[in-house]
Scaffold this motif. Structure first.
Motif, mmCIF file in Angstrom:
data_model
loop_
_atom_site.group_PDB
_atom_site.id
_atom_site.type_symbol
_atom_site.label_atom_id
_atom_site.label_comp_id
_atom_site.label_asym_id
_atom_site.label_seq_id
_atom_site.Cartn_x
_atom_site.Cartn_y
_atom_site.Cartn_z
ATOM 1 N N LYS A 251 -36.282 -30.612 91.189
ATOM 2 C CA LYS A 251 -36.133 -31.993 91.654
ATOM 3 C C LYS A 251 -35.060 -32.734 90.841
ATOM 4 O O LYS A 251 -34.185 -33.388 91.409
ATOM 5 N N ILE A 252 -35.118 -32.619 89.533
ATOM 6 C CA ILE A 252 -34.149 -33.334 88.690
ATOM 7 C C ILE A 252 -32.748 -32.747 88.849
ATOM 8 O O ILE A 252 -31.764 -33.485 88.933
ATOM 9 N N ILE A 253 -32.651 -31.431 88.933
ATOM 10 C CA ILE A 253 -31.339 -30.802 89.093
ATOM 11 C C ILE A 253 -30.708 -31.233 90.415
ATOM 12 O O ILE A 253 -29.515 -31.542 90.468
ATOM 13 N N GLU A 254 -31.494 -31.299 91.469
ATOM 14 C CA GLU A 254 -30.976 -31.769 92.753
ATOM 15 C C GLU A 254 -30.548 -33.231 92.672
ATOM 16 O O GLU A 254 -29.493 -33.613 93.193
ATOM 17 N N GLU A 255 -31.351 -34.065 92.012
ATOM 18 C CA GLU A 255 -30.997 -35.480 91.859
ATOM 19 C C GLU A 255 -29.708 -35.635 91.041
ATOM 20 O O GLU A 255 -28.854 -36.449 91.372
ATOM 21 N N GLU A 256 -29.578 -34.846 89.977
ATOM 22 C CA GLU A 256 -28.379 -34.926 89.134
ATOM 23 C C GLU A 256 -27.140 -34.432 89.880
ATOM 24 O O GLU A 256 -26.053 -34.968 89.687
ATOM 25 N N SER A 257 -27.315 -33.436 90.720
ATOM 26 C CA SER A 257 -26.205 -32.939 91.518
ATOM 27 C C SER A 257 -25.615 -34.070 92.359
ATOM 28 O O SER A 257 -24.399 -34.267 92.401
ATOM 29 N N PHE A 258 -26.489 -34.826 92.984
ATOM 30 C CA PHE A 258 -26.051 -35.975 93.781
ATOM 31 C C PHE A 258 -25.485 -37.073 92.881
ATOM 32 O O PHE A 258 -24.406 -37.609 93.125
ATOM 33 N N LYS A 259 -26.203 -37.405 91.816
ATOM 34 C CA LYS A 259 -25.812 -38.485 90.903
ATOM 35 C C LYS A 259 -24.431 -38.243 90.292
ATOM 36 O O LYS A 259 -23.621 -39.154 90.185
ATOM 37 N N TYR A 260 -24.164 -37.000 89.883
ATOM 38 C CA TYR A 260 -22.898 -36.670 89.219
ATOM 39 C C TYR A 260 -21.846 -36.130 90.177
ATOM 40 O O TYR A 260 -20.783 -35.694 89.757
ATOM 41 N N ASN A 261 -22.173 -36.157 91.481
ATOM 42 C CA ASN A 261 -21.247 -35.695 92.512
ATOM 43 C C ASN A 261 -20.800 -34.253 92.260
ATOM 44 O O ASN A 261 -19.610 -33.942 92.278
ATOM 45 N N LYS B 173 -21.504 -30.031 93.169
ATOM 46 C CA LYS B 173 -22.107 -29.127 94.138
ATOM 47 C C LYS B 173 -23.404 -28.599 93.541
ATOM 48 O O LYS B 173 -23.482 -28.320 92.343
ATOM 49 N N LEU B 174 -24.413 -28.456 94.387
ATOM 50 C CA LEU B 174 -25.733 -28.030 93.914
ATOM 51 C C LEU B 174 -25.665 -26.676 93.206
ATOM 52 O O LEU B 174 -26.236 -26.502 92.127
ATOM 53 N N GLU B 175 -24.953 -25.727 93.769
ATOM 54 C CA GLU B 175 -24.832 -24.404 93.148
ATOM 55 C C GLU B 175 -24.201 -24.512 91.760
ATOM 56 O O GLU B 175 -24.634 -23.856 90.812
ATOM 57 N N SER B 176 -23.212 -25.364 91.636
ATOM 58 C CA SER B 176 -22.545 -25.566 90.354
ATOM 59 C C SER B 176 -23.493 -26.188 89.332
ATOM 60 O O SER B 176 -23.515 -25.798 88.160
ATOM 61 N N TYR C 46 -16.289 -22.299 88.645
ATOM 62 C CA TYR C 46 -16.869 -23.621 88.873
ATOM 63 C C TYR C 46 -16.030 -24.644 88.126
ATOM 64 O O TYR C 46 -15.293 -24.304 87.200
ATOM 65 N N GLU C 47 -16.179 -25.900 88.502
ATOM 66 C CA GLU C 47 -15.514 -26.975 87.767
ATOM 67 C C GLU C 47 -16.164 -27.161 86.408
ATOM 68 O O GLU C 47 -17.342 -26.855 86.222
ATOM 69 N N LYS C 48 -15.377 -27.702 85.473
ATOM 70 C CA LYS C 48 -15.935 -28.023 84.163
ATOM 71 C C LYS C 48 -16.991 -29.110 84.324
ATOM 72 O O LYS C 48 -16.755 -30.103 85.011
ATOM 73 N N PRO C 49 -18.150 -28.963 83.690
ATOM 74 C CA PRO C 49 -19.161 -30.012 83.765
ATOM 75 C C PRO C 49 -18.852 -31.191 82.853
ATOM 76 O O PRO C 49 -19.368 -32.284 83.049
ATOM 77 N N TYR C 50 -18.006 -30.965 81.841
ATOM 78 C CA TYR C 50 -17.673 -32.026 80.887
ATOM 79 C C TYR C 50 -16.155 -32.192 80.831
ATOM 80 O O TYR C 50 -15.413 -31.235 80.927
ATOM 81 N N PHE C 51 -15.728 -33.415 80.643
ATOM 82 C CA PHE C 51 -14.311 -33.702 80.476
ATOM 83 C C PHE C 51 -14.094 -34.097 79.030
ATOM 84 O O PHE C 51 -14.371 -35.220 78.637
ATOM 85 N N LEU C 52 -13.643 -33.122 78.245
ATOM 86 C CA LEU C 52 -13.495 -33.303 76.809
ATOM 87 C C LEU C 52 -12.021 -33.298 76.425
ATOM 88 O O LEU C 52 -11.207 -32.682 77.090
ATOM 89 N N LYS C 53 -11.726 -33.921 75.305
ATOM 90 C CA LYS C 53 -10.390 -33.806 74.741
ATOM 91 C C LYS C 53 -10.220 -32.390 74.210
ATOM 92 O O LYS C 53 -11.160 -31.823 73.650
#
Length: 105
Positions: A41-51, A53-56, A96-103
């Motif tokens: 449930k939380i992973i699905e909600e976060e997928s939507f919240k952070y825009n 893809k669910l698989e990612s 997959y795309e990077k989950p974090y945008f770091l320097k």
């Protein structure tokens, strides 16, 4: 998930993932790292919240939990930066795309 988080971490909230390291050898020197508990449930909600893809998002959470089992953490900024760089590198290696945008990552 909320009950597990409270029982093992004394945090009275739900969370996306919990990791429980074992750190012992199993038959023929195969290492069992431990268990990972994921909250759909939380992973699905976060997928939507952070825009994302669910698989990612699922891939990221499994990687995140596995790194915890390997001893990585994110309680301090230095630890957090190291862990996030590793997560980014693994996610990119899996296309997959990077989950974090770091320097510098």
């Amino acid at each position: 998930m909320k009950n597990l988080n409270y029982k093992y971490r004394r945090k009275n909230t739900s969370t996306n993932i919990l990791s429980f390291p074992l750190n012992f050898f199993f038959k023929k020197n195969k290492i069992l790292l431990g268990d990972i508990v994921l909250c759909k449930k939380i992973i699905e909600e976060e997928s939507f919240k952070y825009n994302k893809k669910l698989e990612s998002r699922w891939a990221h959470m499994v990687i995140h939990g596995t790194l915890h089992l390997l001893g990585y953490d994110h309680k301090k900024n230095k630890e957090k930066n190291i862990m996030e760089k590793i997560e980014n590198k693994i996610m990119l290696s899996l296309n997959y795309e990077k989950p974090y945008f770091l320097k510098n990552s």
